[in-house]
Design an enzyme around this catalytic site. Structure first.
Site, mmCIF file in Angstrom:
data_model
loop_
_atom_site.group_PDB
_atom_site.id
_atom_site.type_symbol
_atom_site.label_atom_id
_atom_site.label_comp_id
_atom_site.label_asym_id
_atom_site.label_seq_id
_atom_site.Cartn_x
_atom_site.Cartn_y
_atom_site.Cartn_z
ATOM 1 N N ASP A 232 -42.568 49.247 -7.483
ATOM 2 C CA ASP A 232 -41.472 48.514 -8.090
ATOM 3 C C ASP A 232 -41.582 47.086 -7.566
ATOM 4 O O ASP A 232 -42.219 46.840 -6.541
ATOM 5 C CB ASP A 232 -40.115 49.148 -7.746
ATOM 6 C CG ASP A 232 -39.036 48.672 -8.711
ATOM 7 O OD1 ASP A 232 -39.265 47.652 -9.397
ATOM 8 O OD2 ASP A 232 -37.961 49.304 -8.781
HETATM 9 C C1 BGC Z 1 -36.567 47.190 -11.278
HETATM 10 C C2 BGC Z 1 -37.596 47.792 -12.184
HETATM 11 C C3 BGC Z 1 -38.164 46.732 -13.085
HETATM 12 C C4 BGC Z 1 -38.741 45.626 -12.229
HETATM 13 C C5 BGC Z 1 -39.342 44.503 -13.032
HETATM 14 C C6 BGC Z 1 -37.081 45.974 -10.541
HETATM 15 O O1 BGC Z 1 -36.073 45.322 -9.879
HETATM 16 O O2 BGC Z 1 -36.123 48.144 -10.347
HETATM 17 O O3 BGC Z 1 -37.024 48.815 -12.940
HETATM 18 O O4 BGC Z 1 -39.122 47.292 -13.934
HETATM 19 O O5 BGC Z 1 -37.706 45.095 -11.418
HETATM 20 O O6 BGC Z 1 -38.343 43.776 -13.654
#
Ligand code: BGC
Length: 759
Positions: A232
C-alpha cells in the site's frame, strides 16, 4: 514474454537497476529501464471508478483527476448479490482504464467489515467472506477481460482506519483462515488477479509488507498467486525486509531507499535471488500489461453511465414497505425533502473518490414523471428549526413525503473511523418532525455503512441506496416509481445498537494493538449464534413481488469429506410483477464437537422470474462448507456432526431446511497419545473408535458400578441411559477408563497406547 526470457533479462540487470525496479518511478508509474527495453506500467485507484491523475493540481495543491464515470461504491454493488452486476462494472471500468492508458486498477477492496465503525467500509464488499470472494472475483474477471489488471486489496486483516499505518491486528489463525483470508483465497484461485496489495497494518506484530508467511507462503505457495505484490502507498518500512518477504514492489517512488537493498546484498545480508524473484514477479506483469495495452480505445461515458445506473438499481435494498407505500403513483402529491434529493451523497471520501463526469439527482430525475415540492430540511449536522418547520408544512400539504437522508462526508471516510452509528441529529430530527404530521413517509438513505434508525416504526418505507454512484438520482426515481423492482439484499447486518456488535468491546481502544477478540464471530455469525436482535439481518431485502420456495432436495443424507452434496429447490414468483430473488444457502450447525458459528453462508444465487414463473436453483457443497480451521493441524478439518441445510431470505429468516449428517475426517496429526489424552481425542483415532465401540457397554457398567451415574430420584441408571450420556466423559483423560474396565491388564493399556502411537 515467457519466464525464461524474463530470467535472461534479469541476468543482464545491474544490482542497482534491480533494486530501482522494486520501487515506483513516480506516484503511479513503475520504473522503466530503457537500456533493456523495460517499459513502465501505470496504476490508478479504483475501486468504483478509474481515478487517473491528470498531473495537474488544484489551488490547494490537491491532485486533479480526469473526469470519469463514478460507479456505485462497493458497499452498494455488493448488495446486488449478483456476480453479473460486478462483472459488468469491472468490464466497463476495464475499458475506461484501457482508454486512459492505465494498466492496473487498484481495487477491489475485499476486507471484511469487522465493525460498522470502520471508516472505509464503503469501499469493501461484505462482512461475509463467501460473498466478498465471489463478487470480488467476478469484478476482477470483468476488469481483466479488458486487458487491464486488478489489484485486490488490502491484504491482510486491515479492518480499521484508526492508527492504520501502525496498528497490529492481533488475530487468531482460525479467524484469519475462516473470516479474513477466504475472500482473497477465492479471488486468487478463481480470478487470478495481476496484483495483490499488502496492507498498512501489522499482522500479529509483523508488518504485512514484511510478512513472508502471508505474502509468500500462503499467497504464492498455498494459493498459487502468480502476479506481483505491491505495498500500500507508504506501507513499506524496510525495503530489504519487504523484498525478502515477497513484497515485490514498493509504492510510491522511494528512490532514496533503493540503495538499502543493494547494500544488504553486497554485505551478504540478503541473498540476491530474493531480489531476482521480486523482479521476475513484477516484470512478468509489466510485459503482460504492455502486451495487453491497446491504442485508440474509445471510452463511451454514456454507455458506462447506463451501466452505473443499472448496477445501483440492482443493488438498492428495500428495507420496509408497509401498506405497499411504494411504488409511488405519479398522480399523488409528493414532497422530496432533504438536500440529498438535489445533491445526493453518491461516493465515499479518500483515495477512491473520483471526479464524476456527471451526476444525477432525484429531484431532477423525477421531473419527467411528476412535479414534486422540494425543501432542504437540513443544512448541517445539527437541526435547523426553520428548515424543519418548512419541511413539516410541505409534508402536511402532500399525500407522501420522501425524506432523503444519510451520512454526510464528514462522518465516514478513508483514514477516519466512526465513533457511533447514528445519523446526524439534524436528519433524525427531520424524520421525527415530518412523521408527526405525515404518516405516509418514506426514507431514502445515502450512507456507506449501517446506521441506527430509531424511527423505523414511524415511517412506512425505507429504501437503502447506500453510495450509489453518479446515476443514483435516476435510479432512485426508477425504484420509487416502480420502473425497477428492488432486488438488493444487505451484504452486512444492521445492528440495533453499536453495543450489540461483536467487536464492540475491543474495537478502536486506540492502543497499538487491535485485538480481534470476537474471533470468527463476525457479523451475522455473531448475532445468529448469540441470538442478538438485529435491526435488519444480513441478506435481508424486500421486493415489490412475492416469492415462494419449495421442493428442497439433497442428493444424500450423509456427506463424507471426498463427496459433493447437491442441493436444489424451486423458487416461484407468486406476485404480479417481474422481479429478482436472491436465494441464500446457509449451513447451520445442529450438533458438532467443534464450537462454530450457528450458521454460515455457503451459497447464493440471484434469479429473475416473471409473475407465475418457477425456476430450479442448484448448489453444490464440498468438504469446505462443513469445515473449520484446525489450528493444531494447520488445515481445514471436517469434524463429524449433524448439520442443517437452510434456505433463507436472510441469515435470520429460514424458509426451507433439511438435516444432513457429516462423517468426520480423521486428521493424521502429530499427536502423541498417552493415558492423559482426552477420551474425546482418543475416539477420533480409528483405533480409539473401534475400542470404544467394543467396550462401550462394559464402560457403562463400570460407570454404574462406580456409583457416579445416579438419577435425580436417586435410582441407579441402566446401561442404555448411561450410553446416551457417555460423551459427558469425553473431556476426561483416558486413564479414567481404567477404573471402569478392571478386566484390562496394565499391559493391554500399554499395547493400546503403542498402537495409537503407531509403534
Ligand atoms: C490506500 C490504497 C490506495 C493507495 C493509492 C492508500 O492510502 O490505502 O487503497 O490504493 O493509497 O492511492
Amino acid at each position: 514474454m515467457i519466464k525464461e526470457e524474463i530470467k535472461k533479462l534479469i541476468s543482464q540487470m545491474t544490482l542497482e537497476e534491480k533494486a530501482s525496479l522494486c520501487s515506483g518511478a513516480t506516484d503511479w508509474l513503475t520504473q522503466k529501464i530503457e537500456r533493456l527495453g523495460i517499459p513502465s506500467m501505470r496504476m490508478a485507484d479504483g475501486p468504483h471508478g478509474v481515478n487517473k491523475h491528470s498531473g495537474l493540481t488544484d489551488i490547494f495543491g490537491g491532485a486533479i483527476t480526469n473526469p470519469t464515470v463514478c460507479f456505485p461504491a462497493e458497499c452498494t454493488s455488493a448488495a446486488s448479490f449478483d456476480r453479473n452486476v460486478l462483472r459488468k462494472i469491472g468490464e466497463t471500468m476495464g475499458n475506461i482504464a484501457q482508454a486512459e492508458g492505465v494498466n492496473v486498477l487498484l481495487g477491489p477492496g475485499v476486507n471484511i467489515k469487522r465493525s460498522p465503525l470502520c471508516g472505509r467500509n464503503f469501499e469493501y464488499l461484505s462482512e461475509d467472506p463467501l460473498l466478498a470472494g465471489e463478487l470480488g472475483a467476478a469484478y476482477i474477471e470483468g476488469i481483466q477481460s479488458q486487458g487491464v489488471g486488478a489489484c485486490v486489496k488490502h491484504f491482510l486483516a486491515n479492518n480499521q482506519e484508526t492508527l492504520r499505518l501502525t496498528s497490529s491486528s492481533e488475530v487468531s489463525d482460525r479467524a484469519l483462515r475462516e473470516i479474513y483470508m477466504p475472500a482473497f483465497e477465492t479471488i486468487v484461485k478463481k480470478a487470478r488477479p495481476w496484483s495483490v496489495m499488502a496492507s498498512y497494518n501489522k499482522i500479529n506484530g509483523k508488518y504485512a509488507t514484511e510478512n513472508r508467511t502471508y505474502m509468500t507462503d500462503v499467497l504464492r505457495k498455498e494459493w498459487g498467486f502468480d502476479g506481483f505484490v505491491v505495498s500500500d502507498w507508504g506501507a513499506t518500512h524496510n525495503r530489504v525486509a519487504a523484498v525478502a518477504a515477497g513484497t515485490d514492489l514498493t509504492m510510491p517512488a522511494e528512490k532514496e531507499t533503493d540503495a538499502e537493498i543493494v547494500e544488504a546484498i553486497r554485505e551478504g545480508k540478503m541473498p540476491e535471488f530474493l531480489l531476482d524473484i521480486a523482479c521476475e514477479n513484477l516484470l512478468s506483469i509489466v510485459f503482460h500489461a504492455a502486451n495487453n495495452s491497446q491504442v485508440n480505445v474509445e471510452k463511451d461515458f454514456d454507455a458506462a453511465h447506463e451501466v452505473a445506473r443499472e448496477s445501483v438499481e440492482q443493488s438498492a435494498v428495500l428495507l420496509k414497505n408497509e401498506d405497499s407505500i411504494i411504488p409511488l403513483k405519479s398522480t399523488s402529491q409528493i414532497a422530496f425533502i432533504g438536500t440529498f434529493a438535489k445533491a445526493p451523497r453518491y461516493q465515499g471520501g479518500g483515495s477512491s473518490t473520483v471526479n464524476a463526469e456527471r451526476t444525477t439527482n432525484a429531484f431532477d430525475a423525477v421531473k419527467g414523471i411528476t412535479e414534486v415540492t422540494y425543501c432542504p430540511g437540513y443544512d448541517g449536522d445539527e437541526p435547523n428549526m426553520v428548515l424543519i418547520e418548512e419541511a413539516v408544512e410541505a409534508a402536511k400539504a402532500v399525500d407522501v413525503a420522501i425524506l432523503f437522508i444519510g451520512l454526510p462526508n464528514n462522518m465516514e471516510s478513508e483514514g477516519i473511523d466512526r465513533k457511533h452509528i447514528c445519523l446526524p441529529n439534524s436528519h433524525n430530527a427531520l424524520v421525527e418532525a415530518v412523521t408527526s404530521v405525515q404518516k405516509n413517509t418514506v426514507v431514502v438513505l445515502h450512507n456507506g455503512s449501517p446506521v441506527a434508525m430509531p424511527w423505523t416504526d414511524q415511517v412506512k418505507g425505507i429504501l437503502e441506496m447506500y453510495l450509489g454512484g453518479q446515476a443514483v438520482g435516476e435510479a432512485t426515481v426508477n425504484l420509487l416509481f416502480g420502473k425497477v423492482n428492488p432486488s438488493g439484499r444487505l451484504p452486512e447486518s444492521f445492528p440495533k445498537r453499536l453495543e450489540d456488535t461483536s467487536a464492540f468491546l475491543s474495537y478502536l481502544d486506540a492502543g497499538s494493538k487491535a485485538y480481534y477478540q470476537e474471533g470468527v464471530y463476525v457479523g451475522y455469525r455473531y448475532y445468529e449464534t448469540k441470538k442478538v436482535d438485529m435491526l435488519y439481518p444480513f441478506g435481508y431485502g424486500l421486493s415489490y413481488t412475492e416469492f415462494s420456495y419449495s421442493n428442497l432436495k439433497l442428493d444424500k443424507k450423509v456427506i463424507s469429506p471426498g463427496n459433493i452434496l447437491k442441493v436444489s429447490l424451486d423458487v416461484t414468483n407468486t406476485g404480479s410483477m417481474a422481479g429478482k430473488e436472491v436465494v441464500q444457502l446457509y449451513v447451520a450447525v445442529k450438533n458438532c464437537e467443534v464450537y462454530s458459528p450457528a450458521k454460515e453462508l455457503r451459497g447464493f444465487d440471484k434469479i429473475e422470474l416473471e409473475p407465475g414463473q418457477t425456476k430450479t436453483v442448484c448448489f453444490e457443497l464440498d468438504k469446505r462448507a462443513f469445515s473449520y480451521w484446525n489450528e493444531d493441524a494447520k488445515q481445514f478439518h471436517m469434524p463429524g456432526g449433524i448439520y442443517e441445510i437452510q434456505i433463507g431470505k436472510s441469515s435470520h429468516d429460514v424458509i426451507l431446511s433439511q438435516e444432513i449428517h457429516a462423517n468426520g475426517e480423521y486428521l493424521e496429526q502429530e499427536q502423541s497419545f498417552s493415558l492423559m489424552t482426552s477420551i474425546g481425542d482418543f475416539v477420533k483415532h480409528p483405533i480409539g473408535k473401534i475400542f470404544m465401540d467394543e467396550y462401550l457397554d462394559a464402560i457403562c457398567e463400570g460407570v454404574i458400578r462406580s456409583g457416579i451415574a445416579g438419577s435425580v430420584t436417586g435410582e441407579k441408571m441402566d446401561v442404555a441411559q448411561v450410553r446416551g450420556m457417555i460423551t459427558g466423559i469425553y473431556s476426561q483423560p483416558l486413564a479414567i477408563l481404567k477404573t471402569f474396565l478392571p478386566r484390562l491388564h496394565v499391559n493391554d493399556w500399554t499395547k493400546l497406547i503403542n498402537q495409537l502411537n503407531d509403534k
